[in-house]
Enzyme design. Structure first.
Site, PDB file in Angstrom:
ATOM      1  N   SER A 114      -0.597  -5.534   0.654  1.00  0.00           N
ATOM      2  CA  SER A 114      -1.777  -5.087   1.370  1.00  0.00           C
ATOM      3  C   SER A 114      -1.495  -5.025   2.870  1.00  0.00           C
ATOM      4  CB  SER A 114      -2.957  -6.013   1.038  1.00  0.00           C
ATOM      5  OG  SER A 114      -4.169  -5.463   1.480  1.00  0.00           O
ATOM      6  N   ASP A 144      -5.987   2.666  -5.940  1.00  0.00           N
ATOM      7  CA  ASP A 144      -5.942   1.370  -5.262  1.00  0.00           C
ATOM      8  C   ASP A 144      -7.354   0.826  -5.063  1.00  0.00           C
ATOM      9  OD1 ASP A 144      -4.090  -0.481  -3.404  1.00  0.00           O
ATOM     10  OD2 ASP A 144      -6.036  -0.187  -2.445  1.00  0.00           O
ATOM     11  N   HIS A 161      -5.019  -3.773  -7.080  1.00  0.00           N
ATOM     12  CA  HIS A 161      -4.543  -3.895  -5.703  1.00  0.00           C
ATOM     13  C   HIS A 161      -3.713  -5.172  -5.621  1.00  0.00           C
ATOM     14  CE1 HIS A 161      -4.481  -3.426  -1.339  1.00  0.00           C
ATOM     15  NE2 HIS A 161      -4.810  -4.703  -1.224  1.00  0.00           N
TER      16      HIS A 161
END
Length: 420
Positions: A180, A276, A342
Site C-alpha cells: 500500500s 484494488d 488489498h
C-alpha cells in the site's frame, strides 16, 4: 508396498506438523522484538510526534546469511496539518504505542521453511511507518502550533545507515518491498536502495498494492489529484519527487506511480488487484457519495447492483490501462489478478497458498511462486487476468487453523505449489 509406506510416512509427518501448528507449538510465523532507534533523535529523524524510528530485525543464517529483505509498513498518508496532527496521536504517527510489543513476521517474512522456502533464512527487517509521507518529507522546522515534525526522508536515511552497519551493504541478494503506502515508498526509494549495494549484488523491489492511479478522465480523477497534491503540499515534497516526472509534467501528479515507475532502473515487480479494495473504496467512491449505500455490495459482491459493478469495472479498466502504458522492461514483473483485495505479501492466504483463495493463480503459479521465480531469474513473469472483468471474492471462509492445515496439505501434495 514401499511406495505406500513412504506415502503414509509423509502423511503422518504432515499430520503431526499441522497439529503442532494449530496447537501453537510450531508456528508458521515469528514474533520479533522491536528496536527503537533513539540515536536518530539528535539527527531530527523522528516520527510526526517526535518519537524515534522503529524496526524489527530477524537475523539470517545458512545460505541466507548474505541475503536481506527490507519491508516497509503500510498506512496511508496525511494530507493536511490537522490530519497529520491527528495521525501523530496514533500508531501511524508515533512509535511510542509499540513499546513492549513485538512484530509478527509472516508471509514473505516467515521464518518457516515450509511456508517460505526461498526466503525463510534471510535477514529480515520490518520498518514501521510513522511519518505519513512515504518517507519523503524533510521540513526543517517543527510546526509551532501542533508540534508535528515532517522528517520522513531522514528516517529512511538513518534506518538504512543502521542496516548497513549490520553489514547489509555486503549482501549478495537484497529486496525492498512494501504494501500500500509502503509499496509507493518502495517505488519512490527503489533506485536509492539499489545504490546501497555493489553492482554485483542482486537487488530488486516489490510493490504490493501500491500502484495508486490518477486515471485522468475517469471517475474520481479530480478527487485523487487534489488529495495527493495536498499530501505533496503538506509535507513539502516537490523537491523530493522523481525528477524524471517533475521535469515533464505538473509536480502535483508525481506521486502517482503511473507517471514515474517506467523510469525506475532497478528491477521491479508490481503485484496488484485489478479491483484494488482500497482504491475503489477510498479513492473512487468518495465522488459518488462515499461508502454510503455500498455496505451490502462491499460485504458480499453478489449483492452489488449493475451501477456498482460498472464503477468497479471502470476502475479495473483504468488501472490495467495505466499498467499497459508503462515502458516495457525485461526486468519488470507483474501479477495482476481480479480478486477484491488489498495487500498480499505478509498474509499466508495470499502469499504461500493463494491457490486456495478462489484459485488465485496466474499462468499456473501462486503469488509466491511467481515472485520467487522472478527474483531468482528462474523465469520472467508478467501476467494480467484479462478474462475476469468483474471482481471475485477470494477471501477464505474457513478458520485460520484449518486454512493452515489445508495449506500444508497443498504444499505437500501438489508439485506445482512446491517452489523450493
Amino acid at each position: 508396498m514401499e511406495r505406500g509406506i513412504i506415502a503414509m510416512a509423509g502423511w503422518l509427518s504432515l499430520y503431526i506438523w499441522s497439529v503442532l501448528v494449530m496447537n501453537g507449538e510450531v508456528d508458521g510465523d515469528q514474533l520479533v522484538d522491536i528496536t527503537f532507534l533513539k540515536s536518530a533523535i539528535p539527527k531530527g529523524a523522528v516520527c510526526l510526534d517526535g518519537s524515534p524510528p522503529a524496526y524489527s530485525y530477524s537475523e539470517g543464517y545458512g545460505n541466507g546469511s548474505n541475503s536481506w529483505i527490507v519491508y516497509l509498513q503500510s498506512g496511508g498518508w496525511c494530507s493536511s496539518k490537522i490530519e497529520c496532527y491527528n495521525r501523530s496521536t496514533t500508531p501511524r504517527g508515533s512509535t511510542y504505542p509499540f513499546i513492549g510489543n513485538q512484530t509478527n513476521f509472516s508471509g514473505l517474512l516467515d521464518t518457516n521453511s515450509t511456508f517460505n522456502p526461498d526466503f525463510y533464512n534471510w535477514h529480515k527487517v520490518y520498518i514501521y511507518y510513522c511519518d505519513g509521507s512515504s518517507f519523503m518529507s524533510d521540513i526543517k522546522h517543527v510546526d509551532p502550533r501542533t508540534n508535528v515534525t515532517y522528517r520522513g526522508a531522514r528516517i529512511f536515511k538513518v534506518v538504512m545507515e543502521e542496516l548497513i552497519s549490520k553489514e547489509m551493504g555486503n549482501a549478495q541478494n537484497a529486496m525492498l518491498v512494501g504494501t500500500s503506502a509502503g509499496a509507493m515508498t518502495t517505488t519512490l526509494h527503489c533506485d536509492k536502495f539499489r545504490n546501497l549495494f555493489s553492482k554485483t549484488s542482486r537487488v530488486k523491489c516489490i510493490s504490493d498494492s501500491g500502484f495508486i492511479i490518477h486515471g485522468k478522465g475517469h471517475l474520481g480523477d479530480h478527487y485523487r489529484e487534489k488529495y495527493y497534491a495536498n499530501v505533496i503540499r503538506t509535507h513539502g515534497l516537490r523537491k523530493s519527487l522523481p525528477k524524471s516526472c517533475t521535469s515533464k509534467m505538473n509536480p502535483n501528479l508525481c506521486l502517482f506511480p503511473e507517471y514515474y515507475v517506467g523510469d525506475i532502473k532497478t528491477p521491479l515487480f508490481l503485484l496488484e488487484s485489478a479491483f484494488d479494495a482500497f482504491q475503489i473504496e477510498y479513492n473512487t467512491l468518495p465522488v459518488v457519495g462515499g461508502r454510503l449505500g455500498w455496505s451490502n455490495c462491499l460485504g458480499n459482491l453478489r449483492h452489488c447492483n449493475s451501477t456498482q459493478l460498472g464503477i468497479m469495472r471502470d476502475f479495473r479498466n483504468t488501472l490495467i490501462g495505466a499498467l499497459l502504458k508503462l515502458k516495457q522492461s525485461l526486468s519488470r514483473g507483474m501479477f495482476v489478478h481480479s480478486c477484491y483485495l488489498h495487500g498480499h505479501i505478509l498474509i499466508i492466504q495470499e502469499w504461500t497458498c493463494s491457490s486456495l483463495q478462489g484459485n488465485n493463480v496466474l499462468a499456473n503459479k501462486t503469488i509466491a511462486q511467481a515472485i520467487s521465480d522472478w527474483y531468482f531469474d528462474r523465469s520472467s513473469f508478467r501476467q494480467i487476468d484479462i478474462e475476469n472483468d468483474l471482481p471475485r471474492n477470494c477471501s477464505s471462509s474457513i478458520t485460520p487453523d484449518l486454512f493452515v492445515h489445508k495449506c500444508l496439505a497443498t504444499l505437500s501434495n501438489h508439485p506445482t505449489c512446491n517452489y523450493s
